[in-house]
Motif scaffolding. Structure first.
Motif, PDB file in Angstrom:
ATOM      1  N   ARG A  60      -7.001   6.475   7.136  1.00 34.66           N
ATOM      2  CA  ARG A  60      -5.881   5.692   7.750  1.00 34.66           C
ATOM      3  C   ARG A  60      -6.545   4.501   8.319  1.00 34.66           C
ATOM      4  O   ARG A  60      -7.998   4.417   8.774  1.00 34.66           O
ATOM      5  CB  ARG A  60      -5.181   6.407   8.910  1.00 34.66           C
ATOM      6  N   SER A  61      -6.243   3.271   8.664  1.00 33.19           N
ATOM      7  CA  SER A  61      -6.468   2.077   9.155  1.00 33.19           C
ATOM      8  C   SER A  61      -5.832   1.861  10.710  1.00 33.19           C
ATOM      9  O   SER A  61      -4.696   2.310  10.583  1.00 33.19           O
ATOM     10  CB  SER A  61      -6.297   0.915   8.417  1.00 33.19           C
ATOM     11  N   SER A  62      -6.541   1.525  11.322  1.00 31.94           N
ATOM     12  CA  SER A  62      -5.943   1.096  12.574  1.00 31.94           C
ATOM     13  C   SER A  62      -6.201  -0.383  13.285  1.00 31.94           C
ATOM     14  O   SER A  62      -7.306  -0.796  12.805  1.00 31.94           O
ATOM     15  CB  SER A  62      -6.156   2.320  13.856  1.00 31.94           C
ATOM     16  N   SER A  92       1.125  -3.589  10.595  1.00 30.46           N
ATOM     17  CA  SER A  92       0.084  -3.149  11.547  1.00 30.46           C
ATOM     18  C   SER A  92       0.407  -3.848  12.857  1.00 30.46           C
ATOM     19  O   SER A  92       1.311  -4.912  13.137  1.00 30.46           O
ATOM     20  CB  SER A  92      -1.220  -3.964  11.091  1.00 30.46           C
ATOM     21  N   GLY A 172       0.332   8.611   0.647  1.00 29.67           N
ATOM     22  CA  GLY A 172       0.532   7.877   2.088  1.00 29.67           C
ATOM     23  C   GLY A 172       1.995   7.664   2.421  1.00 29.67           C
ATOM     24  O   GLY A 172       2.167   7.173   3.752  1.00 29.67           O
ATOM     25  N   THR A 270      -6.556   1.156   0.033  1.00 35.57           N
ATOM     26  CA  THR A 270      -5.987   2.324   0.381  1.00 35.57           C
ATOM     27  C   THR A 270      -4.803   2.942  -0.552  1.00 35.57           C
ATOM     28  O   THR A 270      -4.599   3.936  -1.138  1.00 35.57           O
ATOM     29  CB  THR A 270      -5.660   2.825   1.918  1.00 35.57           C
TER      30      THR A 270
END
Length: 284
Positions: A60-62, A92, A172, A270
């Motif tokens: 996961r990206s944040s 995002s 995802g 991803t």
């Protein structure tokens, strides 16, 4: 540079552009299970792909925290105006956190000049916009005209994607599993695009790799003209040699003035998986 350009890790900005325009980058956070990394700081792209293969779940990206933006903005000479080009707000919270970081600093130093723009794109599209902004600054454009010019350029940016596999999109939760199963069974390749609001949508479904790549290139000529005045930007996932050949093919078919090539960072990689491509250019 009389104006400071800043962006975030979603831009995948290549080193030569970082250096040419003295761009500051606020990196994204990458999570593998309970482990957190800062992309480009304690996690390089090769290690990212290795870990992604080893893990059952996708990383996961944040977004960077508001404080991360506050710190970056504060480092800049107070006399120098700042233009922050942020990852698409639809993908995002990076843009919103940058706004919060800006407001934190303005409470302390209200004389600062900081503008945060939602690029409505990512990776190659953001790099294309930063290259445009950098050229304008180097040519002496002042801050307010620059902001107006970049707002116009954001609306003129087209971003197109091609994925070799839908596996990561399904994992995802970005693609319905039933549709994904059909796509895999029938060897369907997805051609995708960024919408006017910066979301990702399916543009075409094409059977077979060769036909999909042909359509990926054909879309350029169907979308824009006057190539001799334009730059094409291409990001790739793991396949540098193939990406260089693809970019050369695009330039031979359409006489672009210049090109930008970059490796896709963790955010887009991803979902794109290995062998994915994203290209961007300005429409007329």
């Amino acid at each position: 540079m009389h104006i400071q350009l800043i962006t975030d890790g979603g831009s995948d900005l290549p080193p030569h552009l970082i250096e040419a325009y003295n761009v500051k980058i606020v990196p994204l956070n990458i999570h593998f299970g309970e482990q957190q990394y800062v992309s480009g700081v304690d996690l390089d792209i090769q290690t990212f792909y290795k870990k992604m293969k080893e893990e059952d779940e996708l990383p996961r990206s944040s977004a960077p925290s508001p404080y991360a933006f506050y710190e970056t903005f504060k480092e800049i000479d107070p006399e120098k105006p700042i233009l922050m080009l942020a990852l698409s707000k639809s993908l995002s919270t990076t843009h919103d956190n940058a706004i919060m970081g800006k407001e934190m600093l303005l409470e302390e130093e209200p004389e600062r000049t900081i503008v945060v723009l939602n690029t409505k794109t990512a990776t190659s599209g953001m790099s294309l916009l930063i290259d445009e902004a950098g050229k304008c600054v180097k040519n002496g454009m002042e801050f307010e005209p620059l902001v107006a010019h970049m707002e116009e350029r954001i609306e003129q940016t087209t971003t197109l994607f091609i994925l070799r596999t839908v596996e990561n999109l399904i994992k995802g939760g970005r693609l319905d599993r039933f549709k994904g199963a059909i796509a895999k069974t029938l060897n369907i390749k997805l051609l995708m695009k960024a919408t006017d609001e910066g979301e990702i949508d399916v543009a075409e479904k094409v059977r077979g790799n060769k036909k999909a790549m042909r359509r990926f290139i054909e879309q350029i000529g169907e979308t824009t003209t006057n190539f001799e005045n334009k730059v094409i930007s291409l990001s790739y996932s793991t396949t540098e040699d193939k990406a260089k050949k693809l970019l050369q093919e695009m330039k031979e078919r359409y006489a672009f003035k210049d090109s930008i090539l970059m490796e896709m960072g963790p955010l887009c990689a991803t979902y794109a998986g290995e062998g994915g491509y994203v290209m961007s250019f300005f429409v007329d």
